[in-house]
Motif scaffolding. Structure first.
Motif, PDB file in Angstrom:
ATOM      1  N   ASP A 153       0.809  -1.184  -0.126  1.00  0.00           N
ATOM      2  CA  ASP A 153      -0.006   0.120  -0.042  1.00  0.00           C
ATOM      3  C   ASP A 153       0.988   1.314  -0.119  1.00  0.00           C
ATOM      4  O   ASP A 153       1.609   1.608   1.037  1.00  0.00           O
ATOM      5  CB  ASP A 153      -0.979   0.116   1.517  1.00  0.00           C
ATOM      6  CG  ASP A 153      -1.973   0.811   1.015  1.00  0.00           C
ATOM      7  OD1 ASP A 153      -2.285   1.657   0.137  1.00  0.00           O
ATOM      8  OD2 ASP A 153      -2.815   0.924   1.937  1.00  0.00           O
ATOM      9  N   GLU A 154       0.892   1.876  -1.113  1.00  0.00           N
ATOM     10  CA  GLU A 154       2.090   2.981  -1.306  1.00  0.00           C
ATOM     11  C   GLU A 154       3.272   2.888  -0.761  1.00  0.00           C
ATOM     12  O   GLU A 154       3.808   3.593   0.094  1.00  0.00           O
ATOM     13  CB  GLU A 154       1.340   4.253  -0.911  1.00  0.00           C
ATOM     14  CG  GLU A 154      -0.080   4.565  -1.452  1.00  0.00           C
ATOM     15  CD  GLU A 154      -0.755   5.962  -0.898  1.00  0.00           C
ATOM     16  OE1 GLU A 154      -0.057   6.683  -0.408  1.00  0.00           O
ATOM     17  OE2 GLU A 154      -1.769   6.273  -0.827  1.00  0.00           O
ATOM     18  N   PRO A 155       4.088   1.708  -1.345  1.00  0.00           N
ATOM     19  CA  PRO A 155       5.259   1.487  -0.626  1.00  0.00           C
ATOM     20  C   PRO A 155       6.199   2.270  -0.938  1.00  0.00           C
ATOM     21  O   PRO A 155       7.418   2.383  -0.088  1.00  0.00           O
ATOM     22  CB  PRO A 155       5.617  -0.112  -1.193  1.00  0.00           C
ATOM     23  CG  PRO A 155       4.855   0.060  -2.525  1.00  0.00           C
ATOM     24  CD  PRO A 155       3.550   0.823  -2.289  1.00  0.00           C
ATOM     25  N   THR A 156       6.151   3.257  -1.754  1.00  0.00           N
ATOM     26  CA  THR A 156       7.257   4.029  -2.204  1.00  0.00           C
ATOM     27  C   THR A 156       7.168   5.423  -1.496  1.00  0.00           C
ATOM     28  O   THR A 156       8.154   6.402  -1.703  1.00  0.00           O
ATOM     29  CB  THR A 156       7.312   4.506  -3.910  1.00  0.00           C
ATOM     30  OG1 THR A 156       6.042   4.786  -4.321  1.00  0.00           O
ATOM     31  CG2 THR A 156       7.708   3.247  -4.467  1.00  0.00           C
ATOM     32  N   ALA A 157       6.172   5.770  -0.707  1.00  0.00           N
ATOM     33  CA  ALA A 157       5.942   6.962  -0.032  1.00  0.00           C
ATOM     34  C   ALA A 157       7.244   7.102   0.935  1.00  0.00           C
ATOM     35  O   ALA A 157       7.340   6.376   1.815  1.00  0.00           O
ATOM     36  CB  ALA A 157       4.576   7.002   0.727  1.00  0.00           C
ATOM     37  N   GLY A 158       7.754   8.336   0.954  1.00  0.00           N
ATOM     38  CA  GLY A 158       8.605   8.351   1.591  1.00  0.00           C
ATOM     39  C   GLY A 158      10.271   8.151   1.232  1.00  0.00           C
ATOM     40  O   GLY A 158      10.943   8.456   1.963  1.00  0.00           O
ATOM     41  N   LEU A 159      10.214   7.556   0.086  1.00  0.00           N
ATOM     42  CA  LEU A 159      11.636   7.223  -0.394  1.00  0.00           C
ATOM     43  C   LEU A 159      11.970   8.163  -1.413  1.00  0.00           C
ATOM     44  O   LEU A 159      11.184   8.751  -2.257  1.00  0.00           O
ATOM     45  CB  LEU A 159      11.430   5.718  -0.978  1.00  0.00           C
ATOM     46  CG  LEU A 159      11.051   4.384  -0.346  1.00  0.00           C
ATOM     47  CD1 LEU A 159      10.920   3.150  -1.007  1.00  0.00           C
ATOM     48  CD2 LEU A 159      12.082   4.406   0.961  1.00  0.00           C
ATOM     49  N   ASP A 160      13.377   8.407  -1.635  1.00  0.00           N
ATOM     50  CA  ASP A 160      14.061   9.162  -2.775  1.00  0.00           C
ATOM     51  C   ASP A 160      13.906   8.276  -3.983  1.00  0.00           C
ATOM     52  O   ASP A 160      13.545   7.174  -3.937  1.00  0.00           O
ATOM     53  CB  ASP A 160      15.371   9.321  -2.390  1.00  0.00           C
ATOM     54  CG  ASP A 160      16.204   8.146  -2.297  1.00  0.00           C
ATOM     55  OD1 ASP A 160      16.045   7.359  -2.972  1.00  0.00           O
ATOM     56  OD2 ASP A 160      17.093   8.146  -1.227  1.00  0.00           O
ATOM     57  N   LEU A 161      14.190   8.807  -5.031  1.00  0.00           N
ATOM     58  CA  LEU A 161      13.699   8.398  -6.260  1.00  0.00           C
ATOM     59  C   LEU A 161      14.369   7.211  -6.545  1.00  0.00           C
ATOM     60  O   LEU A 161      14.064   6.200  -7.265  1.00  0.00           O
ATOM     61  CB  LEU A 161      14.043   9.405  -7.357  1.00  0.00           C
ATOM     62  CG  LEU A 161      13.712   9.016  -8.920  1.00  0.00           C
ATOM     63  CD1 LEU A 161      12.347   8.591  -9.171  1.00  0.00           C
ATOM     64  CD2 LEU A 161      14.163   9.749  -9.993  1.00  0.00           C
ATOM     65  N   TYR A 162      15.991   7.140  -6.266  1.00  0.00           N
ATOM     66  CA  TYR A 162      16.562   5.745  -6.446  1.00  0.00           C
ATOM     67  C   TYR A 162      16.031   4.594  -5.774  1.00  0.00           C
ATOM     68  O   TYR A 162      15.864   3.494  -6.164  1.00  0.00           O
ATOM     69  CB  TYR A 162      17.991   6.099  -5.774  1.00  0.00           C
ATOM     70  CG  TYR A 162      18.911   4.966  -6.006  1.00  0.00           C
ATOM     71  CD1 TYR A 162      19.684   4.584  -6.890  1.00  0.00           C
ATOM     72  CD2 TYR A 162      18.859   4.029  -4.831  1.00  0.00           C
ATOM     73  CE1 TYR A 162      20.442   3.516  -6.951  1.00  0.00           C
ATOM     74  CE2 TYR A 162      19.724   2.918  -4.824  1.00  0.00           C
ATOM     75  CZ  TYR A 162      20.456   2.651  -5.856  1.00  0.00           C
ATOM     76  OH  TYR A 162      21.211   1.516  -6.025  1.00  0.00           O
ATOM     77  N   HIS A 163      15.545   4.919  -4.503  1.00  0.00           N
ATOM     78  CA  HIS A 163      15.046   3.702  -3.774  1.00  0.00           C
ATOM     79  C   HIS A 163      13.542   3.216  -4.283  1.00  0.00           C
ATOM     80  O   HIS A 163      12.993   2.327  -4.023  1.00  0.00           O
ATOM     81  CB  HIS A 163      15.183   4.018  -2.023  1.00  0.00           C
ATOM     82  CG  HIS A 163      16.620   3.892  -1.766  1.00  0.00           C
ATOM     83  ND1 HIS A 163      17.272   5.030  -1.656  1.00  0.00           N
ATOM     84  CD2 HIS A 163      17.414   3.022  -1.654  1.00  0.00           C
ATOM     85  CE1 HIS A 163      18.482   4.639  -1.101  1.00  0.00           C
ATOM     86  NE2 HIS A 163      18.546   3.619  -1.032  1.00  0.00           N
ATOM     87  N   GLN A 164      12.812   4.350  -4.610  1.00  0.00           N
ATOM     88  CA  GLN A 164      11.390   3.920  -5.187  1.00  0.00           C
ATOM     89  C   GLN A 164      11.729   2.964  -6.297  1.00  0.00           C
ATOM     90  O   GLN A 164      10.974   1.968  -6.391  1.00  0.00           O
ATOM     91  CB  GLN A 164      10.673   5.256  -5.636  1.00  0.00           C
ATOM     92  CG  GLN A 164      10.273   6.296  -4.861  1.00  0.00           C
ATOM     93  CD  GLN A 164       9.872   7.300  -5.504  1.00  0.00           C
ATOM     94  OE1 GLN A 164       8.937   7.525  -6.490  1.00  0.00           O
ATOM     95  NE2 GLN A 164      10.023   8.722  -4.821  1.00  0.00           N
TER      96      GLN A 164
END
Length: 250
Positions: free
Chosen positions: A154-165
């Motif tokens: 559920d929205e796992p990329t929230a709070g991550l920088d672009l590389y880690h997204q």
């Protein structure tokens, strides 16, 4: 095979039906309040629908015992919190409880995830001393220690920088290609078009359409549901967009 049949949650989700198979990445998209989290919470068992069935093969997930559900489902919630002053490695070891692994299996799988999630420099650091994005990566790693065939994010990329997204989305695709069914709620439509095989578009609790990114991300849907107009750009990795707000006339 996942079969969601006429699943509804009072005042949050109208009856929804669809099927999805192992090996797929299904993106759950829609504006705020569309019902994305409600649908995923039904799938992981934290919300009981007032109508409908969720079948994994012939097994009814709604009635599954917690231990059985843990065997089947890897879950990355929208928000995670840890209050204990323990190290990243200690938290990952705690996440393996009840997975039935030997000590050697725990060590090998944790070492692999520390590398995949770029967490090796923080292995011995207290999780309370990490940034929000670093903590998010730890929580995602904890969830993916479970090798269940159904991955819910559920929205796992929230709070991550672009590389880690991009890193996380590539890992989710890798899990799908290894035989899991991945269902992931996303707000970034460029990422949804690049990494998902099919998209399920929700709006105000209704499933508007499920299909390929090209079928779902139409100008009509973007204008009517997201209230934006976009310029499209295509490259070798997929589709990107430049959105423009639609300004309502007074």
């Amino acid at each position: 095979m996942l079969n969601v049949h006429q699943v509804a949650v009072a005042q949050r989700l109208d009856p929804v039906s669809f099927t999805a198979a192992e090996g797929e990445v299904i993106g759950i998209i829609g504006p705020n309040g569309a019902g994305k989290s409600s649908l995923l919470e039904v799938l992981v068992g934290s919300v009981i629908p007032h109508t409908g069935q969720v079948l994994w093969g012939e097994e009814n997930l709604i009635d599954a015992r917690p231990m059985r559900r843990r065997q089947l489902v890897s879950y990355i919630p929208q928000q995670s919190s840890v209050f204990a002053d323990i190290t990243v490695t200690e938290l990952l070891y705690e996440a393996t409880v009840n997975l039935g692994w030997s000590r050697a299996q725990q060590h090998d799988n944790i070492a692999k995830l520390l590398q995949e999630f770029d967490l090796q420099p923080f292995a011995s650091r207290s999780i309370l001393r990490l940034s929000g994005g670093e903590q998010r990566r730890v929580h995602c790693a904890c969830a993916l220690l479970n090798q269940g065939p159904l991955v819910i994010a559920d929205e796992p990329t929230a709070g991550l920088d672009l590389y880690h997204q991009l890193m996380l989305l590539e890992l989710l695709v890798k899990r799908a290609r290894a035989g899991a069914l991945v269902m992931v709620a996303l707000h970034d439509l460029s990422h949804a078009s690049m990494f998902c095989d099919r998209l399920a578009l929700l709006d105000r609790g209704q499933l508007i359409q499920i299909g390929t990114p090209n079928e779902v991300l139409t100008a009509t849907h973007l204008e009517q549901i997201y209230r934006v107009q976009v310029d499209w750009f295509c490259d070798e990795r997929g589709v990107a967009m430049r959105p423009h707000r639609i300004i309502e006339k007074p």
